[in-house]
Design a protein around this motif. Structure first.
Motif, mmCIF file in Angstrom:
data_model
loop_
_atom_site.group_PDB
_atom_site.id
_atom_site.type_symbol
_atom_site.label_atom_id
_atom_site.label_comp_id
_atom_site.label_asym_id
_atom_site.label_seq_id
_atom_site.Cartn_x
_atom_site.Cartn_y
_atom_site.Cartn_z
ATOM 1 N N VAL A 145 39.685 38.853 46.050
ATOM 2 C CA VAL A 145 39.840 39.435 47.386
ATOM 3 C C VAL A 145 40.533 38.427 48.312
ATOM 4 N N VAL A 146 40.171 37.160 48.172
ATOM 5 C CA VAL A 146 40.807 36.113 48.981
ATOM 6 C C VAL A 146 42.307 36.085 48.687
ATOM 7 N N ARG A 147 42.665 36.164 47.403
ATOM 8 C CA ARG A 147 44.085 36.147 47.036
ATOM 9 C C ARG A 147 44.814 37.360 47.651
ATOM 10 N N THR A 148 44.150 38.523 47.635
ATOM 11 C CA THR A 148 44.747 39.725 48.215
ATOM 12 C C THR A 148 44.959 39.548 49.725
ATOM 13 N N LEU A 149 43.923 39.039 50.398
ATOM 14 C CA LEU A 149 44.025 38.846 51.847
ATOM 15 C C LEU A 149 45.132 37.843 52.180
ATOM 16 N N GLN A 150 45.163 36.744 51.423
ATOM 17 C CA GLN A 150 46.191 35.730 51.666
ATOM 18 C C GLN A 150 47.593 36.309 51.437
ATOM 19 N N GLY A 151 47.735 37.095 50.372
ATOM 20 C CA GLY A 151 49.033 37.699 50.067
ATOM 21 C C GLY A 151 49.481 38.624 51.179
ATOM 22 N N CYS A 152 48.559 39.451 51.655
ATOM 23 C CA CYS A 152 48.894 40.390 52.731
ATOM 24 C C CYS A 152 49.260 39.634 54.002
#
Ligand code: GDP
Ligand code: MN
Length: 399
Positions: free
Chosen positions: A177-184
């Motif tokens: 989820v952290v990776r998704t948030l960072q990517g967004c």
């Protein structure tokens, strides 16, 4: 500027956001072929239109055979999809996206928007995925997690972890989820987006965090910095009146009323629309022709406003500061001689050289209705539009 779901997914996946494998198709046959290429035995066929709410409107179909894919496509291609976001006229379906279906375990909402009051990018998330954010905030406001990002340092990992915990993500999935948030967040800030929305972000049965849907909107004024994004523009999804205006360097927004507006300056254009409403009418458009209202621009503006068949009167409101009313008046006369305008035209000129401007208008012999103040102009426009209406009704009655 909006882009399609498949384009948003490709962009986000470049920033490390996981998306399902998928492929674009322009025909039912191609869609079936794409599904075979993707492999598996369940697919989702998704209409590519610039609007959400497709699922409920028949624009997203789960398929388990070649035949089902073709059938789903037949019901989409060449049709207009009407969702609660498209308006009653709908948006044309010319492309579909075929994806390998994902087994959903839990759905989340994730959005990044510009928060004007804190002047920061705000991350909005909720464990009530699958619903639109408007529904969530009406029905489950307590489920919404909000977090603003300090622009100087960007989104910090601890902050992203905090959001994940608040959503009730199990510890083993937090890093995804952290990776998704960072990517967004990186996609949002590096590409000058104004909105990123993943609804739903899902957790699958086999513990993966995947963006099942994606929406991105980009800041028009920053597109010159991102040619690869401007190339994604799809005019088939835009209001044709607005595309025409954008191509001519005019800032135009189509509305539902009958009084066309030609104004210099965005603030004055807003005030003009408000005053028309106050006088009992409704504006057909927002149009800012810019500071240097040359005859060419005024003519272009008239052509654009008159291309809207609902327009029954045109209000020209020019305030000449740097500009000069006599030039604008000359432009107006030239435009009215050039462009076929068969509805009443009301002009209010104010500012530099206004007397000379008025003289040019009267000398022209054109039936321009003149007004001294904005209120007067709006009232005259409303009266002219109503007279025009009664005349039209009378003509229909005679026929
Ligand atoms: P929208 O209605 O325009 O927001 O389109 P979405 O892409 O969000 O799809 C609508 C709904 O279809 C989603 O909320 C899911 O419930 C469902 N859906 C989409 N893709 C899949 C999939 O791969 N598997 C399953 N099971 N459902 C899906
Ligand atoms: Mn969605």
């Amino acid at each position: 500027m909006d882009v399609h779901e498949y384009q948003a997914k490709e962009i986000l996946s470049g920033f490390g956001v996981e998306v399902p494998p998928g492929a674009l198709a322009y025909s039912p046959e191609q869609a079936a072929y794409r599904a075979r290429e993707l492999g598996g035995d369940k697919w989702v066929v998704k209409a590519q239109v610039h609007a959400g709410g497709r699922g409920k409107a028949g624009g997203v179909k789960l398929c388990d055979s070649d035949h089902a894919i073709q059938e789903a496509c037949e019901s989409m291609f060449g049709r207009k999809l009407v969702t609660h976001q498209t308006g009653p006229e709908g948006k044309g379906i010319y492309r579909v996206y075929v994806e390998a279906a994902v087994p959903i375990e839990r759905e989340f909402y994730l959005g990044l928007v510009m928060d004007r009051s804190s002047q920061r990018v705000m991350i909005v998330a909720s464990a009530e995925g699958g619903m639109e954010i408007e529904e969530i905030s009406a029905e489950k406001p307590d489920s919404i997690v909000r977090s603003t990002v300090e622009p100087a340092v960007g989104l910090q990992d601890f902050q992203a972890r905090e959001i994940a915990f608040e959503l009730g993500i199990e510890p083993g999935l937090v890093s995804q989820v952290v990776r998704t948030l960072q990517g967004c967040y990186r996609a949002f800030s590096e590409l000058d987006a104004t909105m990123v929305e993943i609804n739903p972000l899902v957790v699958t049965g086999d513990d993966r965090v995947i963006a099942l849907d994606a929406k991105m909107t980009f800041d028009y004024n920053a597109l010159f910095r991102h040619p690869q994004i401007s190339e994604l523009r799809d005019k088939s999804q835009e209001d044709p009146r607005e595309s025409r205006a954008a191509d001519r360097g005019l800032s135009y927004v189509g509305l539902d009323g009958n009084i066309g507006c030609i104004v210099n300056g965005a603030g004055l254009a807003m005030a003009t629309m408000d005053t028309i409403m106050l006088a009992g009418g409704a504006p057909a458009n927002f149009l800012d022709i810019g500071g240097g209202a040359t005859p060419e621009r005024v003519a272009k503006a008239f052509r654009l406003v008159m291309s809207d068949k609902n327009v029954q009167a045109v209000l020209v409101n020019i305030f000449a500061g740097i500009n000069r009313c006599d030039w604008v008046a000359e432009g107006l006369v030239q435009a009215l001689n050039e462009v076929q305008v068969d509805v009443p035209v009301i002009a209010r000129l104010a500012g530099t050289n206004v007397e000379e401007g008025q003289r040019i208008l009267s000398k022209s012999g054109l039936p321009i209705i003149r007004a001294g103040t904005l209120m007067e102009a709006a009232e005259r426009a409303v009266v002219a539009w109503q007279n025009d209406l009664t005349q039209a009704t009378r003509m229909r009655a005679v026929k």
